[in-house]
Design an enzyme around this catalytic site. Sequence first.
Site, PDB file in Angstrom:
ATOM      1  N   GLU A 243       0.824  -1.214   0.000  1.00  0.00           N
ATOM      2  CA  GLU A 243       0.000   0.000   0.000  1.00  0.00           C
ATOM      3  C   GLU A 243       0.855   1.260   0.000  1.00  0.00           C
ATOM      4  O   GLU A 243       1.888   1.309   0.684  1.00  0.00           O
ATOM      5  CB  GLU A 243      -0.872  -0.039   1.256  1.00  0.00           C
ATOM      6  CG  GLU A 243      -1.708   1.205   1.473  1.00  0.00           C
ATOM      7  CD  GLU A 243      -2.460   1.148   2.793  1.00  0.00           C
ATOM      8  OE1 GLU A 243      -2.628   0.039   3.350  1.00  0.00           O
ATOM      9  OE2 GLU A 243      -2.867   2.211   3.279  1.00  0.00           O
ATOM     10  N   TRP A 409       5.080  11.599   3.887  1.00  0.00           N
ATOM     11  CA  TRP A 409       4.207  10.705   4.623  1.00  0.00           C
ATOM     12  C   TRP A 409       4.039   9.466   3.817  1.00  0.00           C
ATOM     13  O   TRP A 409       3.721   9.512   2.662  1.00  0.00           O
ATOM     14  CB  TRP A 409       2.843  11.374   4.782  1.00  0.00           C
ATOM     15  CG  TRP A 409       2.559  11.616   6.184  1.00  0.00           C
ATOM     16  CD1 TRP A 409       2.664  12.795   6.852  1.00  0.00           C
ATOM     17  CD2 TRP A 409       2.114  10.627   7.108  1.00  0.00           C
ATOM     18  NE1 TRP A 409       2.305  12.604   8.138  1.00  0.00           N
ATOM     19  CE2 TRP A 409       1.973  11.276   8.331  1.00  0.00           C
ATOM     20  CE3 TRP A 409       1.851   9.257   7.027  1.00  0.00           C
ATOM     21  CZ2 TRP A 409       1.554  10.637   9.473  1.00  0.00           C
ATOM     22  CZ3 TRP A 409       1.456   8.604   8.159  1.00  0.00           C
ATOM     23  CH2 TRP A 409       1.299   9.277   9.381  1.00  0.00           C
TER      24      TRP A 409
HETATM   25  O1  KDG Z   1      -5.459   9.737   9.208  1.00  0.00           O
HETATM   26  C1  KDG Z   1      -4.439   9.003   8.607  1.00  0.00           C
HETATM   27  C2  KDG Z   1      -4.486   7.568   9.034  1.00  0.00           C
HETATM   28  O2  KDG Z   1      -5.786   7.086   8.991  1.00  0.00           O
HETATM   29  C3  KDG Z   1      -3.650   6.732   8.132  1.00  0.00           C
HETATM   30  O3  KDG Z   1      -2.331   7.110   8.265  1.00  0.00           O
HETATM   31  C4  KDG Z   1      -3.808   5.272   8.424  1.00  0.00           C
HETATM   32  O4  KDG Z   1      -2.396   4.677   6.584  1.00  0.00           O
HETATM   33  C5  KDG Z   1      -3.343   4.420   7.298  1.00  0.00           C
HETATM   34  C6  KDG Z   1      -4.096   3.206   7.010  1.00  0.00           C
HETATM   35  O5  KDG Z   1      -3.773   2.560   6.027  1.00  0.00           O
HETATM   36  O6  KDG Z   1      -5.025   2.906   7.763  1.00  0.00           O
HETATM   37 MG    MG Z   2      -2.492   3.530   4.713  1.00  0.00          MG
END
Ligand code: KDG
Ligand code: MG
Length: 409
Positions: A243, A409
């Site tokens: 992902e 991020w």
């Molecule tokens: O608000 C951001 C989070 O929900 C996220 O970083 C979580 O990457 C995430 C995920 O795949 O659940």
């Molecule tokens: Mg995620």
Amino acid sequence: MRIAAADVVVTSPTRNFVTLKLTTDDGVTGLGDATLNGRELAVAAYLREHVAALLIGRDPARIEDTWQYLYRGAYWRRGPVTMAAIAAVDMALWDIKGKVCGVPVYQLLGGASREGLLAYGHASGTSFESLGESINMHLEKGYRAIRVQSSIPGVHAVYGVAAQAQASGERYDYEPAGRGAAPAQEDWDSAAYLRHVPKVFDYVRREFGPELPLLHDAHHRLRPIEAAKLGKSLEPHNLFWLEDCTPAESQQALRLVRQHTVTPLAIGEVFNTVWDFQQLISEQLIDYVRAASTHFGGITPLRKLMDFAAQYQIRSGFHGPTDVSPVGLAAQLHLGLAIHNFGIQEYMPHSEQTDVVFRQSMSFTDGMLHPGETPGLGVTLDEEAAARYPYQPAYLPISRLKDGTMHDW
Ligand code: KDG
Ligand code: MG
């Protein structure tokens, strides 16, 4: 029937949620999720100051027209704040329509295409041993697919890796940064990460065998060539998906990744409209759509996105962390049950306090989610309980390299 009231409820039962409540002149209510993690009050203000008054007197049955009115009518299109606000209105209108018709929303979307929705849970560990414990805990709870995240030697704090007490506890509803006036800082080292992750999956496959569906989230941290390398190095471990391997605003970046690996790719939890996915889908650069109904303008546009994706054999993997509220989760469960090209649903159970504020008809049994048979979305909001948990500032962490450079991020 007309919309008579539009109220925005901000509550923080262990984390912040923004909920829109629409009430008709017949007394029917509908709920919508407008939660944007770390920027919650911007969406609350957008709804209160610019949307609520426009809804009063409108026909709640006109879901498509109201969506277009808010999207096209604003002139300023797209963006997470706008689309979360529109999402809340859209969900609340589907909720009302379901209640008026006396059926769960999935029936309005074409009815069930399956008996339940395969869900994946979040296992993580600071060592192989604690990761193994966390996976076992999830298997005992019935999960049939597991996301695997791990600490990295030499990297001080890694997002998505829970402290062990939380990972093995009954609930897993942590706020990675905790609450506070500013984001916590984590650090990052792509080279260390690329060296370590294949070893983690070596361990997991050795301990848990070849069949368990495993997922992994790279949280947009890699450059395209690094993402290609990771996908290739994980091929022997046969992941369900990798992902957010690289930021995908530049959609053609995924061509490079795709040319080098057959590890399935999932992308899009930060995306807001079909335009963010256009090239990714039409060139078949991804395998799963990660959008959340809450951040994508609601059920109406997500349904259209999934119909577009279906032409390319791309399936759903809707974003389902705890910052998607029980209302947003319900919207996705109804849609996931109805569409043909459902893939998997992310599931992080909300905290006990959250479950008191939001009562849900959905169920999780033997690793499968179901939205339930209650008319509408199947979520009720206890406003007295919500008032006991006022908003508290909370931010997602930021990430810096060893030399102090801000990282993706
Ligand atoms: O608000 C951001 C989070 O929900 C996220 O970083 C979580 O990457 C995430 C995920 O795949 O659940
Ligand atoms: Mg995620």
